[in-house]
Design a protein around this motif. Sequence first.
Motif, PDB file in Angstrom:
ATOM      1  N   ALA A  44      38.913  64.737  12.703  1.00  0.00           N
ATOM      2  CA  ALA A  44      37.756  65.546  12.306  1.00  0.00           C
ATOM      3  C   ALA A  44      37.753  66.890  13.032  1.00  0.00           C
ATOM      4  CB  ALA A  44      36.466  64.787  12.612  1.00  0.00           C
ATOM      5  N   THR A  84      34.537  64.542   4.281  1.00  0.00           N
ATOM      6  CA  THR A  84      33.967  64.139   5.563  1.00  0.00           C
ATOM      7  C   THR A  84      32.459  64.334   5.634  1.00  0.00           C
ATOM      8  OG1 THR A  84      36.056  64.684   6.654  1.00  0.00           O
ATOM      9  CG2 THR A  84      34.106  64.467   8.049  1.00  0.00           C
ATOM     10  N   THR A  88      32.202  68.087  13.272  1.00  0.00           N
ATOM     11  CA  THR A  88      32.083  66.686  12.876  1.00  0.00           C
ATOM     12  C   THR A  88      32.178  65.773  14.089  1.00  0.00           C
ATOM     13  OG1 THR A  88      33.045  67.183  10.710  1.00  0.00           O
ATOM     14  CG2 THR A  88      33.082  64.886  11.421  1.00  0.00           C
TER      15      THR A  88
END
Length: 407
Positions: free
Chosen positions: A198, A177, A202
């Motif tokens: 996420a 990510t 994030t």
Amino acid sequence: MNLPPFPSDLEPTPEAAQASRARGVLLKRLADVVCLPMSRVNAFERAMTADLLVDMLREAEPAERKKVARRLAGLVEIPASLVRLLLRDESDVAEELLINAVVLSDADLLDCARMTGLEHRRLIALRRGVSEVVCDVLIEFGEILVLECLLRNDDARFSTGGVEAVVALTRGDARLTATLLRRPELRPAHAYVLFWWADAETRMIILQRFAVSREVLQEAASDIFAMAAEENWQDALSRKALQFIERRQRNRAAIDKSPFDSLEDAMAAAQHGLTREIAEEISYLSGLKPMTGAKIFTDPGGEPIAVLCKATGLPKPAIRALWRGLKRSESDGAGGMAPALERAMLVYDMIAVDRAQTVLRYWNWSLTSALTPALLRAIRDGDEDSLDEYSAPQRAAMLALSKDFGR
């Protein structure tokens, strides 16, 4: 000097082959001939020499093959037979070309990626100027080590399909990510889907970076709303696009069919217990499909609830009302606010109304259309998709809510 007859039918022992000085010199000379400029050797002579060199290299020692690969790496054009043989060799041998040769074609790299192993693919991912086609094939293997190298490679070029595939893979492995978020190819459609699985940090990055304003679209289409209204909104394509662009988030037409007088009225009812029926009405009144509403209400993070409230013009206390209706704790047990609720409050203060609407509409779009098929599959992964008298989005919303609320 009288030389003995050439023993064409004599097979040397492994020990003799390893110690053969003549073989080492011959391999070097053949490689030198292949490296000669076109003014010294023509294409047929080069091809003939390459064929002989390939035949010798098949039985040569790894160290000898590595020396030849290193000698050929600087060529502007390496004979195809040699490239194929050396790229399919052990990673130590192939590395000489994969790292140092600048003339390898996509066909060479694709053959290497498909016919070898993880270490070869990792070396390909580190090359300068990895093309979209090669990236797509490397992504297909789903190897996290390779993907990390590829995402960190600023000279690699990702196709839209490749980015979507990586986004889908992040659902199973969050290690990708952080590097994915730094890629310039990542677009709002990708980021808003990634958002759902996420972590909190994030999510905040996504909301700050990708929550864009629709002002430029609103200015460009300002006179088209009147045209569409005159046509009674009969064109489905323009209607769908204009719904994304328009400033109003709430669905005024839904009020006539709703048992609630307003969205605020539905929210007031929700704080006493958010049932499937109330959740569905809030979704309709907010201009959302039931599946989108279900995704928002069942998300444990709280940020989507803040986006919903801000986009629809609801006051900040509406977040707490929904929190209570979802039977979630407002306290962290030590006298402070629950972390998820605190993040929701922070998001509400941070994001502007127009940008919150953009996020909400992208969620609605990605959850209920095939705009990005790979992302649609990823975001719906695990959802039951049954067909009955309800539409698929309605059914999915009911199933999601019933699972979450234990009904």
